[in-house]
Design a protein around this motif. Structure first.
Motif, short mmCIF file in Angstrom:
data_model
loop_
_atom_site.label_atom_id
_atom_site.label_comp_id
_atom_site.label_asym_id
_atom_site.label_seq_id
_atom_site.Cartn_x
_atom_site.Cartn_y
_atom_site.Cartn_z
N LEU A 249 0.72 -1.13 0.01
CA LEU A 249 0.03 -0.16 -0.06
C LEU A 249 0.73 1.27 -0.03
O LEU A 249 1.74 1.31 0.79
N ASN A 250 0.62 2.47 -0.92
CA ASN A 250 1.39 3.41 -0.75
C ASN A 250 0.68 4.26 0.33
O ASN A 250 -0.18 4.09 0.99
N VAL A 251 1.50 5.35 0.48
CA VAL A 251 1.05 6.30 1.77
C VAL A 251 -0.43 6.74 1.48
O VAL A 251 -1.29 6.61 2.45
N SER A 252 -0.93 7.31 0.41
CA SER A 252 -2.02 7.81 -0.01
C SER A 252 -3.23 6.77 0.32
O SER A 252 -3.99 7.03 0.81
N GLU A 253 -2.99 5.39 -0.01
CA GLU A 253 -3.75 4.31 0.21
C GLU A 253 -4.01 3.94 1.47
O GLU A 253 -5.13 3.77 2.23
N ILE A 254 -2.84 4.07 2.32
CA ILE A 254 -2.91 3.83 3.93
C ILE A 254 -3.93 4.89 4.39
O ILE A 254 -4.68 4.52 5.38
#
Length: 333
Positions: A249-254
């Motif tokens: 997961l990238n930061v935006s997704e998290i």
């Protein structure tokens, strides 16, 4: 140690415990745990349903490959305003694409996350291409930072829990751990980190499935603690947890997942729990030694509809009409 296998509990904290007030801080920290993954689920996504595979490993120093000793599907269901945790038994007998039949936890050994995703999709029809993984080393610190967890201690397990808790204590490298404190009574009580890990580790007194249930009990208790965590306390938790975590997961997704999950919990605090195979329904499962796979769970191939209905349609396991008819049971020999 091989008993420290269920630190998957920490993963839930990562996904639900990131307030937007710390956006700048979390962006830097979370970016450090991202790993690339090009796998894309072959199963069509369902609007309002987010599935993430939470895995726990117990890799030893120098090991190039390890097994997933804990696997849970975290489902954030915006359609029904709830969160679901579904444990997948590590000993489930499955077909591993490109390999052979064997235990579910060996899929990761042979092909990391991608092969585990493929195995879950092919066997159970659940689309997953996102994961968060943690090893056992962080769990005791996380529990202690949160002030312990409250669980129900069965009377017949007090001795075994203390035996495991002592082993955990001896391997706990926290200079502030103090003297060992044994559990003296049964019933609901607050456990510290090494006591909780001992509670989550035992299985020979009952079963691996009961151990999964104990781990879920700790997980729910931790999520309750997290709701009352102040913004000033979160950086300490993240500094403890993140060095042991990796995710695609990238930061935006998290951050988006965290916001969505906290929104769901604000409307309904229930965390619905399930496990697969359906070991509480012996007509649909069979546990035992099978061929050269060791001790495994054989399951009814048609019972995957019960798992799918729970995750995608919010049908409780016990309410699924499939369980009323055993005429279609076909075990996966």
């Amino acid at each position: 140690m091989s008993n420290f296998k269920k630190t998957i509990i920490a993963l839930f904290i990562l996904l639900l415990g990131i307030p937007l007030a710390l956006f700048g801080y979390t962006w830097i920290k979370l970016n450090s745990i991202h790993v690339d993954s090009k796998y894309d689920s072959t199963i069509e996504k369902v609007d309002g349903i987010t599935n993430i595979l939470l895995t726990g490993i117990d890799a030893r120093p120098g090991e190039q490959a390890s097994r997933t000793d804990a696997m849970m599907i975290l489902t954030i269901d915006k359609n029904n305003n709830n969160i679901k945790l579904t444990s997948l038994a590590r000993d489930t007998y499955v077909e591993i694409p490109g390999r052979d039949k064997g235990k579910l936890n060996t899929a990761y050994f042979w092909g990391k996350e991608e092969l585990l995703f493929k195995t879950i999709e092919n066997e159970f029809g659940i689309g997953i291409d996102k994961f968060v993984q943690v090893d056992f080393s962080s769990l005791m610190d996380i529990i202690d930072i949160l002030g312990g967890v409250e669980v129900e201690i069965p009377n017949n397990l007090v001795t075994q829990i203390n035996n495991f808790a002592l082993a955990c204590y001896n391997n706990y490298n926290n200079p502030n751990k103090g003297e060992f404190k044994a559990i003296t009574t049964s019933g609901k009580q607050l456990l510290n980190g090494y006591q909780a890990l001992g509670f989550a580790s035992i299985r020979k007194e009952d079963s691996a499935i009961k151990r999964d249930e104990r781990q879920q009990e700790i997980l729910v208790s931790l999520s309750d603690k997290l709701k009352n965590l102040s913004a000033s306390e979160l950086p300490g938790l993240m500094n403890t947890l993140l060095p042991y975590v990796k995710t695609n997961l990238n930061v935006s997704e998290i951050l988006n997942i965290s916001t969505t999950a906290l929104g769901v919990l604000s409307k309904n605090s229930e965390v619905k729990q399930a496990e697969f195979p359906l070991v509480d329904y012996p007509e649909f499962t069979k546990g035992g030694i099978y061929k050269n796979a060791g001790w495994v769970w054989l399951y009814d191939l048609n019972s995957v509809v019960v798992l799918q209905d729970f995750i995608y349609k919010d049908v409780n396991i016990e309410d699924n009409i499939y369980l009323n008819d055993t005429s279609k049971v076909t075990l996966n020999y």
